[in-house]
Design a protein around this motif. Structure first.
Motif, PDB file in Angstrom:
ATOM      1  N   MET A   1     -77.903  -8.887 -74.579  1.00 51.95           N
ATOM      2  CA  MET A   1     -77.999 -10.477 -74.220  1.00 51.95           C
ATOM      3  C   MET A   1     -79.148 -10.570 -74.935  1.00 51.95           C
ATOM      4  SD  MET A   1     -75.443 -11.561 -72.309  1.00 51.95           S
ATOM      5  CE  MET A   1     -75.025 -12.060 -70.772  1.00 51.95           C
ATOM      6  N   GLU A   2     -78.941 -11.933 -75.567  1.00 45.62           N
ATOM      7  CA  GLU A   2     -80.191 -12.468 -76.201  1.00 45.62           C
ATOM      8  C   GLU A   2     -80.204 -13.957 -75.763  1.00 45.62           C
ATOM      9  OE1 GLU A   2     -80.890 -11.544 -80.587  1.00 45.62           O
ATOM     10  OE2 GLU A   2     -78.631 -10.909 -80.628  1.00 45.62           O
ATOM     11  N   ARG A   3     -81.509 -14.533 -75.743  1.00 42.52           N
ATOM     12  CA  ARG A   3     -81.746 -15.920 -75.451  1.00 42.52           C
ATOM     13  C   ARG A   3     -81.526 -16.858 -76.607  1.00 42.52           C
ATOM     14  NH1 ARG A   3     -84.840 -16.786 -70.972  1.00 42.52           N
ATOM     15  NH2 ARG A   3     -83.590 -15.240 -70.202  1.00 42.52           N
ATOM     16  N   VAL A   4     -80.715 -17.822 -76.148  1.00 42.99           N
ATOM     17  CA  VAL A   4     -80.200 -18.691 -77.252  1.00 42.99           C
ATOM     18  C   VAL A   4     -80.543 -20.079 -76.868  1.00 42.99           C
ATOM     19  CG1 VAL A   4     -78.094 -19.628 -78.446  1.00 42.99           C
ATOM     20  CG2 VAL A   4     -78.359 -17.078 -78.047  1.00 42.99           C
ATOM     21  N   TYR A   5     -80.807 -21.064 -77.817  1.00 41.47           N
ATOM     22  CA  TYR A   5     -81.259 -22.434 -77.436  1.00 41.47           C
ATOM     23  C   TYR A   5     -80.136 -23.180 -78.197  1.00 41.47           C
ATOM     24  CZ  TYR A   5     -85.098 -20.791 -74.982  1.00 41.47           C
ATOM     25  OH  TYR A   5     -86.043 -19.916 -74.309  1.00 41.47           O
ATOM     26  N   ILE A   6     -79.522 -23.888 -77.784  1.00 41.61           N
ATOM     27  CA  ILE A   6     -78.391 -24.889 -78.256  1.00 41.61           C
ATOM     28  C   ILE A   6     -78.810 -26.430 -78.097  1.00 41.61           C
ATOM     29  CG2 ILE A   6     -75.942 -25.633 -78.234  1.00 41.61           C
ATOM     30  CD1 ILE A   6     -75.375 -22.879 -77.248  1.00 41.61           C
ATOM     31  N   GLY A   7     -78.804 -27.012 -79.214  1.00 41.21           N
ATOM     32  CA  GLY A   7     -79.001 -28.508 -79.244  1.00 41.21           C
ATOM     33  C   GLY A   7     -77.748 -29.219 -78.986  1.00 41.21           C
ATOM     34  N   LEU A   8     -77.976 -30.384 -78.142  1.00 41.56           N
ATOM     35  CA  LEU A   8     -76.645 -31.089 -77.842  1.00 41.56           C
ATOM     36  C   LEU A   8     -77.002 -32.543 -78.436  1.00 41.56           C
ATOM     37  CD1 LEU A   8     -77.300 -29.118 -75.262  1.00 41.56           C
ATOM     38  CD2 LEU A   8     -74.829 -30.096 -74.623  1.00 41.56           C
ATOM     39  N   GLY A   9     -76.097 -33.286 -79.128  1.00 45.33           N
ATOM     40  CA  GLY A   9     -76.106 -34.883 -79.231  1.00 45.33           C
ATOM     41  C   GLY A   9     -74.980 -35.425 -79.298  1.00 45.33           C
TER      42      GLY A   9
END
Length: 171
Positions: A1-9
């Motif tokens: 597992m890797e830490r992922v950041y997703i931008g939402l708009g």
């Protein structure tokens, strides 16, 4: 597992509902666990000024998918929510999902650049990201705090949790 950041708009078709629906879909992704969501932020649009303001947030998840698998899954979510890809860049849209960071990976592929190529210059990404990971160091060694110091909170409005009904339910 890797830490992922997703931008939402989103700035079309009920942006608040678009983000909530996207978060539900992200939380259902296989081999992934949604860990948190920032506050929602209103932001001035990039590109054409004759469009509505955007509603933005950042989601944090642990993910065992490969980066391009995740990108494909996010693009399906966008399409399911009415996203139409046009030649015009930075135009209005129902939903935009961007992989901002994928663990400590640096990815430079035709379809995917991580860290996201404009991350350092986008207040509507940096400030929500800082809510989730204030001590973050990017794969290239840059500190999130230094990026924030160079990117003013201009054109942003952080919505209170009771205005968004978002982050508290996802933490």
């Amino acid at each position: 597992m890797e830490r992922v950041y997703i931008g939402l708009g989103s700035n079309l078709a009920e942006p608040r509902q678009q983000l909530h629906s996207a978060l539900q879909a992200i939380s259902a992704l296989p081999h992934s666990q949604l860990l948190g969501v920032s506050s929602f932020y209103l932001s001035d649009p990039l590109g054409p000024a004759d469009q509505p303001r955007y509603l933005n947030a950042v989601a944090e998840l642990d993910c065992a998918l490969e980066p391009l698998q995740l990108l494909d899954a996010l693009q399906v979510i966008e399409l399911d929510q009415g996203r139409v890809r046009k030649a015009e860049r930075w135009g209005p849209r129902t939903l935009d999902l961007d992989i901002l960071l994928f663990g400590q990976r640096v990815i430079d592929e035709p379809r995917l650049q991580v860290p996201h190529y404009h991350l350092h210059a986008r207040a509507f990404v940096l400030y929500p990201l800082a809510e989730l990971a204030p001590q973050l160091t990017l794969a290239d060694g840059r500190q999130l705090s230094a990026l924030l110091a160079a990117c003013p909170f201009t054109g942003l409005q952080r919505l209170a949790p009771n205005d968004t009904n978002n982050s508290l339910a996802w933490r």
